[in-house]
Design a protein around this motif. Structure first.
Motif, PDB file in Angstrom:
ATOM      1  N   GLU A 166       0.830  -1.201   0.000  1.00 25.71           N
ATOM      2  CA  GLU A 166       0.000   0.000   0.000  1.00 25.71           C
ATOM      3  C   GLU A 166       0.873   1.263   0.000  1.00 25.71           C
ATOM      4  OE1 GLU A 166      -3.457   2.228   2.603  1.00 25.71           O
ATOM      5  OE2 GLU A 166      -3.004   0.133   3.038  1.00 25.71           O
ATOM      6  N   VAL A 167       1.950   1.246   0.791  1.00 29.86           N
ATOM      7  CA  VAL A 167       2.863   2.393   0.838  1.00 29.86           C
ATOM      8  C   VAL A 167       3.481   2.612  -0.538  1.00 29.86           C
ATOM      9  CG1 VAL A 167       5.004   3.286   1.840  1.00 29.86           C
ATOM     10  CG2 VAL A 167       3.322   2.153   3.303  1.00 29.86           C
ATOM     11  N   GLN A 168       3.925   1.540  -1.182  1.00 24.98           N
ATOM     12  CA  GLN A 168       4.502   1.645  -2.526  1.00 24.98           C
ATOM     13  C   GLN A 168       3.502   2.271  -3.489  1.00 24.98           C
ATOM     14  OE1 GLN A 168       5.740  -2.654  -2.566  1.00 24.98           O
ATOM     15  NE2 GLN A 168       7.438  -1.801  -3.741  1.00 24.98           N
ATOM     16  N   HIS A 169       2.273   1.834  -3.431  1.00 25.46           N
ATOM     17  CA  HIS A 169       1.236   2.358  -4.308  1.00 25.46           C
ATOM     18  C   HIS A 169       1.000   3.843  -4.048  1.00 25.46           C
ATOM     19  CE1 HIS A 169      -2.351   2.390  -6.790  1.00 25.46           C
ATOM     20  NE2 HIS A 169      -2.994   2.972  -5.788  1.00 25.46           N
ATOM     21  N   ARG A 170       0.928   4.220  -2.761  1.00 25.40           N
ATOM     22  CA  ARG A 170       0.651   5.614  -2.395  1.00 25.40           C
ATOM     23  C   ARG A 170       1.748   6.564  -2.837  1.00 25.40           C
ATOM     24  NH1 ARG A 170      -2.950   7.028   1.851  1.00 25.40           N
ATOM     25  NH2 ARG A 170      -2.531   8.954   0.786  1.00 25.40           N
ATOM     26  N   VAL A 171       3.018   6.149  -2.677  1.00 26.70           N
ATOM     27  CA  VAL A 171       4.124   7.074  -2.953  1.00 26.70           C
ATOM     28  C   VAL A 171       4.751   6.870  -4.333  1.00 26.70           C
ATOM     29  CG1 VAL A 171       4.631   7.385  -0.510  1.00 26.70           C
ATOM     30  CG2 VAL A 171       5.877   5.654  -1.809  1.00 26.70           C
ATOM     31  N   GLY A 172       4.424   5.781  -5.003  1.00 21.78           N
ATOM     32  CA  GLY A 172       4.957   5.546  -6.338  1.00 21.78           C
ATOM     33  C   GLY A 172       6.426   5.177  -6.364  1.00 21.78           C
ATOM     34  N   LEU A 173       6.902   4.555  -5.288  1.00 25.88           N
ATOM     35  CA  LEU A 173       8.302   4.145  -5.212  1.00 25.88           C
ATOM     36  C   LEU A 173       8.386   2.632  -5.044  1.00 25.88           C
ATOM     37  CD1 LEU A 173       9.627   6.806  -2.671  1.00 25.88           C
ATOM     38  CD2 LEU A 173       9.979   6.800  -5.148  1.00 25.88           C
TER      39      LEU A 173
END
Length: 71
Positions: free
Chosen positions: A23-30
């Protein structure tokens, strides 16, 4: 009769939602590697330990990080 509840104390308290890595990857695009590298460099919030090898990030900290990038 019964306990009296301090409404000011209960209204100001907010539950912090925790987000796992996908979810964090999706939110920040990293990607995972970038997130962990930036964490070690102090450029990204560190996660909290959930137990064993499980970690999650505070949604508030991730939101604050995103807001700082948009300024």
């Amino acid at each position: 009769m019964g306990e009296e509840i301090d409404k000011g104390a209960t209204e100001s308290r907010r539950v912090t939602r925790l987000s796992r890595l996908p979810e964090v990857q999706h939110r920040v695009g990293l990607g995972r590697s970038t997130i962990y590298r930036w964490m070690s460099e102090g450029k990204f919030p560190k996660p909290v330990q959930l137990g064993g090898y499980s970690v999650a990030w505070s949604e508030r900290e991730v939101e604050a990080w995103i807001s700082d990038r948009l300024k």
